[in-house]
Motif scaffolding. Sequence first.
Motif, PDB file in Angstrom:
ATOM      1  N   GLY A 783      62.590  75.953  41.132  1.00 40.29           N
ATOM      2  CA  GLY A 783      63.377  75.974  39.899  1.00 40.29           C
ATOM      3  C   GLY A 783      63.835  77.343  39.473  1.00 40.29           C
ATOM      4  O   GLY A 783      64.309  77.510  38.343  1.00 40.29           O
ATOM      5  N   VAL A 784      63.695  78.351  40.314  1.00 43.18           N
ATOM      6  CA  VAL A 784      64.201  79.672  39.969  1.00 43.18           C
ATOM      7  C   VAL A 784      64.985  80.227  41.160  1.00 43.18           C
ATOM      8  O   VAL A 784      64.493  80.204  42.289  1.00 43.18           O
ATOM      9  CB  VAL A 784      63.058  80.661  39.640  1.00 43.18           C
ATOM     10  N   LEU A 791      68.575  86.736  39.348  1.00 49.09           N
ATOM     11  CA  LEU A 791      67.417  87.313  38.651  1.00 49.09           C
ATOM     12  C   LEU A 791      67.351  88.802  38.981  1.00 49.09           C
ATOM     13  O   LEU A 791      66.674  89.215  39.917  1.00 49.09           O
ATOM     14  CB  LEU A 791      66.114  86.593  39.075  1.00 49.09           C
ATOM     15  N   ALA A 792      68.120  89.584  38.225  1.00 53.17           N
ATOM     16  CA  ALA A 792      68.184  91.020  38.469  1.00 53.17           C
ATOM     17  C   ALA A 792      66.929  91.700  37.931  1.00 53.17           C
ATOM     18  O   ALA A 792      66.120  91.067  37.256  1.00 53.17           O
ATOM     19  CB  ALA A 792      69.425  91.596  37.805  1.00 53.17           C
ATOM     20  N   HIS A 793      66.795  92.960  38.234  1.00 53.88           N
ATOM     21  CA  HIS A 793      65.691  93.752  37.702  1.00 53.88           C
ATOM     22  C   HIS A 793      65.638  93.570  36.188  1.00 53.88           C
ATOM     23  O   HIS A 793      66.665  93.603  35.515  1.00 53.88           O
ATOM     24  CB  HIS A 793      65.936  95.231  38.069  1.00 53.88           C
ATOM     25  N   MET A 794      64.463  93.370  35.647  1.00 56.82           N
ATOM     26  CA  MET A 794      64.202  93.112  34.230  1.00 56.82           C
ATOM     27  C   MET A 794      64.723  91.745  33.781  1.00 56.82           C
ATOM     28  O   MET A 794      64.980  91.529  32.591  1.00 56.82           O
ATOM     29  CB  MET A 794      64.778  94.223  33.326  1.00 56.82           C
ATOM     30  N   GLY A 795      64.796  90.838  34.726  1.00 60.21           N
ATOM     31  CA  GLY A 795      65.126  89.468  34.376  1.00 60.21           C
ATOM     32  C   GLY A 795      63.848  88.646  34.213  1.00 60.21           C
ATOM     33  O   GLY A 795      62.798  88.993  34.758  1.00 60.21           O
ATOM     34  N   VAL A 796      63.929  87.577  33.422  1.00 60.19           N
ATOM     35  CA  VAL A 796      62.786  86.704  33.187  1.00 60.19           C
ATOM     36  C   VAL A 796      63.234  85.268  33.406  1.00 60.19           C
ATOM     37  O   VAL A 796      64.306  84.880  32.945  1.00 60.19           O
ATOM     38  CB  VAL A 796      62.257  86.851  31.750  1.00 60.19           C
ATOM     39  N   ALA A 797      62.440  84.502  34.128  1.00 59.23           N
ATOM     40  CA  ALA A 797      62.820  83.120  34.388  1.00 59.23           C
ATOM     41  C   ALA A 797      61.622  82.207  34.233  1.00 59.23           C
ATOM     42  O   ALA A 797      60.470  82.643  34.344  1.00 59.23           O
ATOM     43  CB  ALA A 797      63.381  83.007  35.799  1.00 59.23           C
ATOM     44  N   HIS A 798      61.906  80.926  33.954  1.00 61.36           N
ATOM     45  CA  HIS A 798      60.852  79.918  33.904  1.00 61.36           C
ATOM     46  C   HIS A 798      61.015  78.988  35.083  1.00 61.36           C
ATOM     47  O   HIS A 798      62.118  78.664  35.461  1.00 61.36           O
ATOM     48  CB  HIS A 798      60.961  79.099  32.610  1.00 61.36           C
ATOM     49  N   CYS A 802      53.724  76.860  43.097  1.00 62.79           N
ATOM     50  CA  CYS A 802      52.639  76.012  43.591  1.00 62.79           C
ATOM     51  C   CYS A 802      52.460  74.787  42.696  1.00 62.79           C
ATOM     52  O   CYS A 802      51.344  74.332  42.440  1.00 62.79           O
ATOM     53  CB  CYS A 802      51.326  76.772  43.680  1.00 62.79           C
ATOM     54  N   GLY A 803      53.539  74.342  42.133  1.00 66.36           N
ATOM     55  CA  GLY A 803      53.505  73.128  41.335  1.00 66.36           C
ATOM     56  C   GLY A 803      53.069  73.305  39.900  1.00 66.36           C
ATOM     57  O   GLY A 803      52.965  72.336  39.161  1.00 66.36           O
ATOM     58  N   VAL A 804      52.810  74.531  39.491  1.00 64.65           N
ATOM     59  CA  VAL A 804      52.375  74.732  38.104  1.00 64.65           C
ATOM     60  C   VAL A 804      53.384  75.624  37.376  1.00 64.65           C
ATOM     61  O   VAL A 804      54.091  76.414  38.006  1.00 64.65           O
ATOM     62  CB  VAL A 804      50.953  75.329  38.023  1.00 64.65           C
ATOM     63  N   PRO A 805      53.426  75.501  36.050  1.00 60.21           N
ATOM     64  CA  PRO A 805      54.438  76.260  35.303  1.00 60.21           C
ATOM     65  C   PRO A 805      54.219  77.764  35.398  1.00 60.21           C
ATOM     66  O   PRO A 805      53.089  78.228  35.538  1.00 60.21           O
ATOM     67  CB  PRO A 805      54.261  75.791  33.853  1.00 60.21           C
ATOM     68  N   MET A 806      55.321  78.481  35.347  1.00 65.75           N
ATOM     69  CA  MET A 806      55.253  79.924  35.529  1.00 65.75           C
ATOM     70  C   MET A 806      56.289  80.597  34.653  1.00 65.75           C
ATOM     71  O   MET A 806      57.372  80.072  34.416  1.00 65.75           O
ATOM     72  CB  MET A 806      55.499  80.217  37.010  1.00 65.75           C
TER      73      MET A 806
ATOM     74  N   MET C   1      59.998  71.545  47.825  1.00 68.52           N
ATOM     75  CA  MET C   1      58.600  71.334  47.410  1.00 68.52           C
ATOM     76  C   MET C   1      57.712  72.346  48.119  1.00 68.52           C
ATOM     77  O   MET C   1      57.728  72.470  49.337  1.00 68.52           O
ATOM     78  CB  MET C   1      58.198  69.897  47.804  1.00 68.52           C
ATOM     79  N   PRO C   2      56.946  73.145  47.350  1.00 68.60           N
ATOM     80  CA  PRO C   2      56.104  74.158  48.001  1.00 68.60           C
ATOM     81  C   PRO C   2      54.977  73.491  48.781  1.00 68.60           C
ATOM     82  O   PRO C   2      54.579  72.369  48.452  1.00 68.60           O
ATOM     83  CB  PRO C   2      55.565  74.963  46.828  1.00 68.60           C
ATOM     84  N   ASN C   3      54.480  74.203  49.737  1.00 79.95           N
ATOM     85  CA  ASN C   3      53.438  73.611  50.574  1.00 79.95           C
ATOM     86  C   ASN C   3      52.042  73.801  49.998  1.00 79.95           C
ATOM     87  O   ASN C   3      51.068  73.341  50.561  1.00 79.95           O
ATOM     88  CB  ASN C   3      53.518  74.189  51.997  1.00 79.95           C
ATOM     89  N   ALA C   4      51.933  74.516  48.883  1.00 82.56           N
ATOM     90  CA  ALA C   4      50.617  74.694  48.267  1.00 82.56           C
ATOM     91  C   ALA C   4      50.667  74.220  46.829  1.00 82.56           C
ATOM     92  O   ALA C   4      51.592  74.535  46.104  1.00 82.56           O
ATOM     93  CB  ALA C   4      50.212  76.161  48.310  1.00 82.56           C
ATOM     94  N   ILE C   5      49.713  73.426  46.443  1.00 82.44           N
ATOM     95  CA  ILE C   5      49.629  72.973  45.049  1.00 82.44           C
ATOM     96  C   ILE C   5      48.393  73.604  44.420  1.00 82.44           C
ATOM     97  O   ILE C   5      47.286  73.489  44.949  1.00 82.44           O
ATOM     98  CB  ILE C   5      49.525  71.430  44.973  1.00 82.44           C
ATOM     99  N   ALA C   6      48.604  74.302  43.308  1.00 84.06           N
ATOM    100  CA  ALA C   6      47.501  75.030  42.684  1.00 84.06           C
ATOM    101  C   ALA C   6      46.520  74.068  42.050  1.00 84.06           C
ATOM    102  O   ALA C   6      46.896  73.019  41.524  1.00 84.06           O
ATOM    103  CB  ALA C   6      48.047  75.992  41.634  1.00 84.06           C
ATOM    104  N   THR C   7      45.268  74.462  42.081  1.00 84.54           N
ATOM    105  CA  THR C   7      44.225  73.680  41.415  1.00 84.54           C
ATOM    106  C   THR C   7      43.675  74.473  40.244  1.00 84.54           C
ATOM    107  O   THR C   7      43.726  75.696  40.227  1.00 84.54           O
ATOM    108  CB  THR C   7      43.072  73.369  42.392  1.00 84.54           C
TER     109      THR C   7
END
Lengths: 1000, 416, 182, 97
Positions: A783-784, A791-798, A802-806, C1-7
């Motif tokens: 999603g980014v 996403l240039a230097h000093m850019g922020v993205a959501h 690994c399947g978790v929000p960032m 889809m990434p190959n690693a899912i965080a736990t």
Amino acid sequence: MSQPWRTPAGGRINRHRELRFTFDGRELTGYEGDTLASALLANGVHLVGRSFKYHRPRGILSAGPEEPNAIVTVRRDAARVTPDLRATEVPLYAGLDAISQNRWPSLGVDVGAINNLLSPFIPAGFYYKTFMWPRGAWRSLYEPKIRAAAGLGRAPEQPDPDTYATRFAHCDVLVVGAGPAGIAAARASAKRGVRVILCDEQPQFGGSLLAEPSASTALIEGQPAEQWLSASLKELASLPEVTLLSRTTAFGYFPHNFVGLSERLTDHLDSVRPGQPRERLWQVRAKEVILATGALERPLVFPGNDRPGILLAGAARTYLNQYGVMPGRRAVLLTACDAAYRAALDLRSAGVEIAAIIDVRERADGALPEAARRAGLTVHSNATVVGTVGSQRVKAIRVARLDGSGAPQGSIERIACDALLMSAGYTPSVHLFSQSRGKLVWNDAQQTFLPGEPAERTHCAGACRGVFGLAAAIEDGRGAAARAGGDVSGSSKMPEPAAGEFGGILGALPQPAGKPVVKAFVDWQNDVTSKDLALAAREGFRSIEHVKRYTTTGMATDQGKTSNLNALAIVAGEIGKRIPEVGLTTFRMPYTPVTFGSFAAYTRGELFDPVRTTPTHEWAVRRGAVFEDVGLWKRARYFPRKDESMHAAVQRECLAVRNGCGMFDASTLGKIEVVGKDAVTFMNRLYINSWSNLAVGRCRYGILLRDDGFIMDDGVVARIAEDRFHVTTTTGGAAAVLGMMEDFLQTEWRDLQVWLTSTSEQWSVIAVQGPKSREVIAGLVEGVDLSNAALAHMGVAHGRICGVPMRLFRVSFTGELGFEINVPADYGQSVWEAIYAAGQAHGITPYGTEAMHVLRAEKGFIIVGQDTDGTVTPHDAGLAWAIGKSKSDFVGKRALERPAMQSIERKQLVGLLTGAPHVVLEEGAQLIASAQHRLGERPIGHVTSSYYSATLGRSIAMAMVRGGRARQGETLYVLADGQPVPVQVTSPVFYDPQGTRLNA
Amino acid sequence: MQRFSGLTLLRRGLSGQRGWQPQWRRAEPKPSYDAIIVGGGGHGLGAAYYLAKEHGLRRIAVVEKGWIGGGNTGRNTTIIRSNYLFDESAALYDHSVKLWETLSQELNYNVMFSQRGVMMLAHTVHDVQVSKRHIYANRANGVDNEWLSPDEARRICPLLKVDDIRFPVMGAAFQARGGTARHDAVAWGFARAADALGVDIIENCEVTGFLRDSNGAVAGIETSRGVIRAPRIGVSAAGHTSVLLRMVDVRMPLESYPLQALVSEPVKPIFPCVVMSNTIHAYISQSDKGEMVIGAGTDAYTSYTQRGGLHISRHALEAICELFPMFRRLRMMRAWGGIVDVTPDRSPIIAKTPVPGLYVNCGWGTGGFKATPGAANLLAWTIAHDDPHPINAPFTIERFRDGELIDEAAAAAVAH
Amino acid sequence: MPNAIATRQGPYVAPSALVRVLPHAARWVLRGDSSVMATAASTLGVPFVERPCQAAAQSDCAALWLGPDERLLIAPADAQSELAARLQTALAGQPHSLVEVSHRQVALEIAGEHAAVLLNSGCPLDLHVSAFPAGMCTRTMFAKTEIVLWRTAEQRFHVEVWRSFAAYLSKYLALAAGELAA
Amino acid sequence: MLLINCPYCGERPEPEFVYGGQAHIARPTDPRACSDQQWADYLYLRDNVKGVHNERWRHTHGCGRFFNALRDTTTDRFLATYEVGHEPPATLKGAHS
């Protein structure tokens, strides 16, 4: 026969359990319930210690916490060695090993006793008058000798294996002292159903009742005293809201009715279960405090009053009635009050011969003296003791009549005895009341200080406020409970004390003229005599505080419990003032000494301060990381491969970042979510930067000043939404920055609609840095768009990783292309491991704080707290570019305009290069302008950061130098160890000044 | 002045130590003096002594609200050192250490200055950086200070635990010339020597106001024992400076906080130097009497009560027990509190005030004892010359207005 | 889809007799006025309580009063995204701050006859049930760490602590619990 | 360890609080209009009262709120605590010197 001085029956000891113990290696026996003192006396051991200064033989003076003489070391094992304990407070246990102190080679034969012969030449304060010549001899000769002579026991030299506990407690009524008054107060309070804590320093509750003969006929509330005591204690123990703490000393009275109690849990046990705390510090907050701390008997001050075998009359009675021990076979009582006659009567009943009663008063015709006469005892009133005989135990006393003027006259009678009981009367124990800052008032009738106006919710009961006698104490205890319960019906009136229950004298007994060598002790432990006090007065020390400090009276381990009032009276007499005019020394905590360990309690090792670790800590430990302490945090400093030095590891880690990819745990940085419609206004007012033009999805390096203009903190600030900022702070600055923000928001800028939330620990922050970093994370991120364009230097993205929000920041503290990946903290280690796995193909290398420091220094990025020190402005640090030029105000702006802030001579941040590339300067080294340093020539700057840069193949350094930026190109000299090192002043940016790499 | 020496002690010993005179007279206030020092602590008594000794003033009074030496002089942990960071501070404190080195002889009063060495521990990488900066700055200023490895630190102080503690010791800065002295003796020694030079020491005399002349200059003081006139007045009153200066409408950049200290029961000599840790807040030495003398911190709030909270002394002992786990079995014998006046930059003020003829010496925070002879000496100079000595010239009140702070506290600040 | 899912992995918590780790939860700090709090309460399905230092709980959700304009909202971990969306929707248009802190802290439960005494080994509050009844909650200190303390029953406390302080808190409790066992 | 009456939470022990210095020292609304002396006064000058002191506390480890207090610095007794933005209780104002 074992324990030859034990009575055949009686006392509160357990005669069914004999305990073996040793004193100076001599094997002895006592009973369960004994103190070391009572057990020694039961064995006829009177010589127990040596005094501090003159090494005079000393015995057991008292039976309680006031003991100045019988000070011993108790050794439970090699590590559990406790010096300076009062034998009168040491509970006997099987195998107790006690050792006498301050003597050599032995207690019986002590070389230090020579001081006694030298005493004419070493009066109070003698050391101020001598040992000054030659000057150097003080440190090399005199002081070591004085120190070697001083001190009592030996401190343990092994770490204390015991543990200590603490507990906070609250109650409606705290009753200190479980004598008759305290018990009555506790019962009356408990009847109201409120929470009560009753504590007493003794192992058993009962106070003075414990020293009453078991056959006592005294009645309390119609019951025999003994029965009343056990019924009362049974009742109290049955109530759920009552806490009973024995072996517990209330030692300190702090503001707002906060009282420190020290509970001794194991010192009386034969063996200690591992982990069982030795003591517990109770920290009690009480709504009302009732002090029923009783009174202490005063010794009499007369020549030779310190020989073993001379003890307080009340103590003798305690030894007899509570412990079943006879202090002698032929005793004399020397008294100035009626109450002490009880000791003579009780001893007589136990079969001790009472050779005489010497009463220094003109007449002795109260009920108790009459009872003594009826019992056939000889009472000499209007007489005194003018000397004692005996070396290590009193053998006889010398008695003289007093003439009309109160001076000894006529023939002197020698009376043989092996014990001399003495009493000058009782001093109310006002220590805690005074500690609470309650006012002490001189009472002429009782010739003592009594509690006056309290400073806290404090109520005194019983002997500690001059209410003597059993019935009066009980009544007073109940009265105090009523007052504590809010009954204001005038019950604070003192009950009438029973006749003959108080009285006595203060100061020294009359002495015959001449005889300068005979000593009348006032402070036994510190060897202060009445003559020392007179000398101090002659030398102009007239304030009692001065006398105390000059003579050391009252400064021994008993803190003057037996000596203070006598000393005061003697000084008053010497300078011709009334006692209350001379004043009273301040009572300070602790009432009796308290073990250091109980103050520290659980606070040791990993519980000394929290050990904060990041989500990837366990991984770093597995990887063999070396950690450093940063505030409370443990941060990985470097990740050595086997046998690798720090230097080698750091070089490797740095090169990996520059050439491929490195990963770094930046989770410790503080994070604050600033939310609300006025968030941007708030940030503008606070930080030096301008935030209005920061677009959502972008971040910026922010600098925060204190209002005095100096740099306080820095960090990257991202705009997450129009009304939401993600602010980062330094690791150490997180709490202070949040506190300062709240301060401004709540007290200055109440017009702003902004809320702050700490998210420091919500996010785990993984910095992935280096030319390969994009490729490393690409496969994990969803999603980014990671491209430079999106996403240039000093850019922020959501997005997700690994399947978790960032929250993904494209930022770089290394000068390379880099990302800081914020994921919810519980995912930190898992994501870290995934990135590490994904980075294997690119040689990803974990790096620690040390490499981080080198990488940022190569780029000339400062570390707040290392390159700045609280005296640095943005201009000084070369950060003036960050100031929002159009802003009329921000925190610190006005202060920057002060004259000294404008000086071109201020220290400014520069780079330094040594001539020899391998020479790494010392951090903290000083800078001078010329190759030769003249002593006293002030340095012009100092090195703040200094490293070997593997990337550049040479050393680099940053420095703060006076007028530094104008000195670029100059040669300066660095002063550390050895010869000054020439350096060239340069820009602090050593690497990629155009920033092409981080924009890649 | 009756000379003190071993010989006189011996001689008087043969006659029962009779014949000693009062160490200082009990002076009654005279109507006027050339100079008055307000505050009978070591600093104030010393200033009077140096005014008489070095500047030739003869009519001098010291007025003291209570008994001399009863304030912070008698309530501190007696640590003496001069290893301060900034050039100005190092010069000031080293001036004092130099005076300490000969003070017993100067005053003919044994103040027991013991140069046992002061060891300041470093527990973190940041501490090491700060320590080394101190060491190199001190050396450049001619102040002794050396870096010790943990092993070297243990060689000097074998009881010190450097490993297996929450914040392991990474090294230490050691000033060998630092040490301790007997605090009361400093006050008494200065009092006796000043008295011998004619200085009136007036105890139990509380200042209630100041007299001003028509130009606004100070002209005297009103006291609980009457008006005393003098054209020059030095205030050396530590925690009460704000209260006194308010009487002439001068507000000071000061706040007064409670500071606690405590001692253990005495034990035989076991501790050879002073050990300090600013990181975990431990300050410990052993007195001549054998007590372990331990400094605790200030309470969080301003107060004039001369006492503080239990948690403050707990905190101090936690640190001591962590560094010296054998001391857990020692026992606290006595604790006490003082009032320390703290400036925003934690450096003192020895300076002229906005009121002509009125001088002030204050703001020593927790570190005033070590400066006693130096501050006294410089205050005397400033009063005598109506101008500061070069050493105290930077320590003005105006530095706060102008931003010329001497920020010892900030310089040790931790961030990262 | 990434190959690693965080736990998800919470911080280390030392085991001890009276203490157990509570399951992962969803958490938010909500700031705003009482109408914001009322909206949040109804969204969460908990009673709206305005009394200081008072928790409102219903089934697995709770709103803890931490300050006059501050509540800590707690909900089951698996309801996190759904509740976040519902809260955002419900609160839209009202001035407020909603910040997710699910991972910032961890919850421990301290239960048993000696629970209050154990807490008083480090917490200076009066925990007598008359002074700190069930349902009361507050931020406070435990030795050298801040905690949120919530009494859920006479002999049961819910303690929230920031994740990096969890080891310290739990080790301290384990040490202090040792002597209570005796 | 003082016992401090937080206006929001009631009486709480001192470790929950952070002292905030003298109260009612407002940051000048227009710092540019201040002289150096006025700015230094705002930053550094404090009454340091011996007697009833007007001071700030923050219930940092409680409800997080700043509030004001009147405390006698000669006894450490609190006379009152009150919310930010309010004046000290009128009955006690005279005590402030």
